[in-house]
Design a protein around this motif. Sequence first.
Motif, mmCIF file in Angstrom:
data_model
loop_
_atom_site.group_PDB
_atom_site.id
_atom_site.type_symbol
_atom_site.label_atom_id
_atom_site.label_comp_id
_atom_site.label_asym_id
_atom_site.label_seq_id
_atom_site.Cartn_x
_atom_site.Cartn_y
_atom_site.Cartn_z
ATOM 1 N N UNK A 30 13.623 -10.633 -32.255
ATOM 2 C CA UNK A 30 13.752 -11.591 -33.354
ATOM 3 C C UNK A 30 13.073 -11.123 -34.637
ATOM 4 N N UNK A 31 12.313 -10.018 -34.560
ATOM 5 C CA UNK A 31 11.610 -9.451 -35.719
ATOM 6 C C UNK A 31 11.966 -7.973 -35.801
ATOM 7 N N UNK A 32 12.321 -7.523 -36.967
ATOM 8 C CA UNK A 32 12.643 -6.114 -37.166
ATOM 9 C C UNK A 32 11.355 -5.299 -37.239
ATOM 10 N N UNK A 33 11.264 -4.255 -36.443
ATOM 11 C CA UNK A 33 10.153 -3.293 -36.461
ATOM 12 C C UNK A 33 8.779 -3.970 -36.413
ATOM 13 N N UNK A 34 8.474 -4.772 -35.408
ATOM 14 C CA UNK A 34 7.149 -5.406 -35.357
ATOM 15 C C UNK A 34 6.049 -4.389 -35.076
ATOM 16 N N UNK A 35 4.837 -4.704 -35.519
ATOM 17 C CA UNK A 35 3.669 -3.862 -35.255
ATOM 18 C C UNK A 35 2.954 -4.282 -33.984
ATOM 19 N N UNK A 36 3.075 -5.555 -33.620
ATOM 20 C CA UNK A 36 2.391 -6.069 -32.445
ATOM 21 C C UNK A 36 3.286 -7.033 -31.693
ATOM 22 N N UNK A 37 3.065 -7.117 -30.371
ATOM 23 C CA UNK A 37 3.890 -7.983 -29.530
ATOM 24 C C UNK A 37 3.078 -8.395 -28.315
ATOM 25 N N UNK A 38 3.138 -9.673 -27.952
ATOM 26 C CA UNK A 38 2.570 -10.164 -26.703
ATOM 27 C C UNK A 38 3.487 -11.247 -26.174
ATOM 28 N N UNK A 39 3.523 -11.379 -24.846
ATOM 29 C CA UNK A 39 4.471 -12.309 -24.240
ATOM 30 C C UNK A 39 3.840 -12.966 -23.019
ATOM 31 N N UNK A 40 4.172 -14.240 -22.834
ATOM 32 C CA UNK A 40 3.787 -14.972 -21.624
ATOM 33 C C UNK A 40 4.959 -15.865 -21.251
ATOM 34 N N UNK A 41 5.571 -15.554 -20.108
ATOM 35 C CA UNK A 41 6.742 -16.300 -19.641
ATOM 36 C C UNK A 41 7.856 -16.235 -20.682
ATOM 37 N N UNK A 42 8.231 -17.372 -21.231
ATOM 38 C CA UNK A 42 9.347 -17.413 -22.186
ATOM 39 C C UNK A 42 8.878 -17.476 -23.631
ATOM 40 N N UNK A 43 7.576 -17.287 -23.882
ATOM 41 C CA UNK A 43 7.034 -17.361 -25.239
ATOM 42 C C UNK A 43 6.494 -15.993 -25.660
ATOM 43 N N UNK A 44 6.674 -15.683 -26.939
ATOM 44 C CA UNK A 44 6.176 -14.404 -27.466
ATOM 45 C C UNK A 44 5.594 -14.623 -28.853
ATOM 46 N N UNK A 45 4.672 -13.737 -29.220
ATOM 47 C CA UNK A 45 4.159 -13.692 -30.586
ATOM 48 C C UNK A 45 4.286 -12.258 -31.065
ATOM 49 N N UNK A 46 4.758 -12.103 -32.300
ATOM 50 C CA UNK A 46 4.951 -10.783 -32.892
ATOM 51 C C UNK A 46 4.293 -10.768 -34.265
ATOM 52 N N UNK A 47 3.815 -9.590 -34.668
ATOM 53 C CA UNK A 47 3.257 -9.431 -36.010
ATOM 54 C C UNK A 47 3.966 -8.293 -36.723
ATOM 55 N N UNK A 48 4.052 -8.440 -38.026
ATOM 56 C CA UNK A 48 4.627 -7.402 -38.887
ATOM 57 C C UNK A 48 3.743 -7.298 -40.118
ATOM 58 N N UNK A 49 3.139 -6.131 -40.295
ATOM 59 C CA UNK A 49 2.133 -5.995 -41.339
ATOM 60 C C UNK A 49 2.751 -6.006 -42.736
ATOM 61 N N UNK A 50 1.969 -6.490 -43.668
ATOM 62 C CA UNK A 50 2.264 -6.305 -45.083
ATOM 63 C C UNK A 50 1.536 -5.028 -45.462
ATOM 64 N N UNK A 51 2.253 -3.948 -45.698
ATOM 65 C CA UNK A 51 1.729 -2.590 -45.656
ATOM 66 C C UNK A 51 0.449 -2.427 -46.467
ATOM 67 N N UNK A 52 -0.624 -1.988 -45.743
ATOM 68 C CA UNK A 52 -1.927 -1.682 -46.339
ATOM 69 C C UNK A 52 -2.603 -2.873 -47.009
#
Length: 310
Positions: free
Chosen positions: A233-255
Motif C-alpha cells: 500500500x506504500x511505494x518504496x517504504x523504509x520500514x515495515x512491521x506486521x501483526x496478523x492482519x495489521x501493518x505499519x509502514x514508514x517512508x522517510x522525508x529524505x534527510x
Amino acid sequence: MSTVNVQRIWKPSVTDLWAGRRPLWWSVGPAGELAVLLVHRQYLRRSRYVKGWVGWGPQVPFDAVLVIRQVDGSLQRRLIKDVPVRPSHIALLPVARLLIASGRAGKEESGAWSPNAVVFSLESGDQEATFCIGDDIPALVTDRGGSIWTAYGDEGIYGGHPESAAGLAGWSADGRATWAPGGRLPDVPLEGCAAATEGDRVWLIWYSGSRRGGTFLTRITPSTGEVTSWPSPVRDPDGFAVRDHRAVLTKRVHNQRSTEVVRAELDGDAWSVTERRKIRVPGRVVMRCGQGRDGLLWLRAGDTWLRIEA
C-alpha cells in the motif's frame, strides 16, 4: 482520531558521545533486544555527500563496542575487536553471536566471491566464521532460528552473484544458501526496501524492475516453504512491521526530521490504507532506518530509537 503512538526507547549515553564513540550500525533481535555498534571516531571518516549516520565509514580493521538494550531496559556491553569488513548491517544470532555484514562483495583473483560477512562470539570475542552472502544488500534480517534473510539491489541482481540475481535469498548462520524464490514472486525484483519478522515468518519488501513496476510485500514461512506476496500500500517504504492482519509502514522525508507513518489492514486479498500521517522525529531519518519485529516497527531518527506498534 490518530492511532500513531511513537515511543522513545533509547539513545546513547552522553558519556559515550563525549568519549567520541558514534552509534552506527544497529539491529533488533528476535526477543526485542536493541543492539547498536558504537565505533570511536579515530577509526571513522565522514563522507561529504552522505548525510546522517550512514555517512560515516570505518577504516578496517577496527574495534567497536556493542551495546545491547534488553527488553527490561538493562544494558550490556561487549567489546568487538578487529572487525575485518566495512559494515552495512549487523544482526544478532542465537547462542550469543553477532553477524556483521557489508552490503557489497567483490571478487578475488581466482574469481571466487570475497567474504563480506563475519560472525563473532559475544562471549569470547572470537571470529567464528566468514563467508559471502551476496552483493548489494539494502535489507537484511535474521529470524528466531538464526537464518539470515536478504533482499538485493540492482547492482547485485545484475552483478553476477548467483543468489543476488534472484533478488531475495535465505542463508544459514554459517553462510550456506538455503532458500531462493524459485519463480514464486509476482514480478522481477530490482531493489530491496525493508525487512521484518512476525513469529516464525519473514517478510521482505522490494520493488520490481518490470515495465509494470510496483512494490511488494513478500511473506516467507520457512517451515513449510510457503511464499505469499501482496502489492504494497506504500511505494518504496523504509520500514515495515506486521501483526496478523495489521501493518505499519514508514517512508522517510529524505534527510529531514520527519517521516510518513502509514497504517494498513489486510482486507481479503489486498492491503488497504487506514491512516496516513506525517510525524516529526528527533533527528534525520536516512537509509536503513527501520526494522520490524513481531508487530513493532523500530525507527532510528538521528541518534534516537523509536518504536511504533502495528
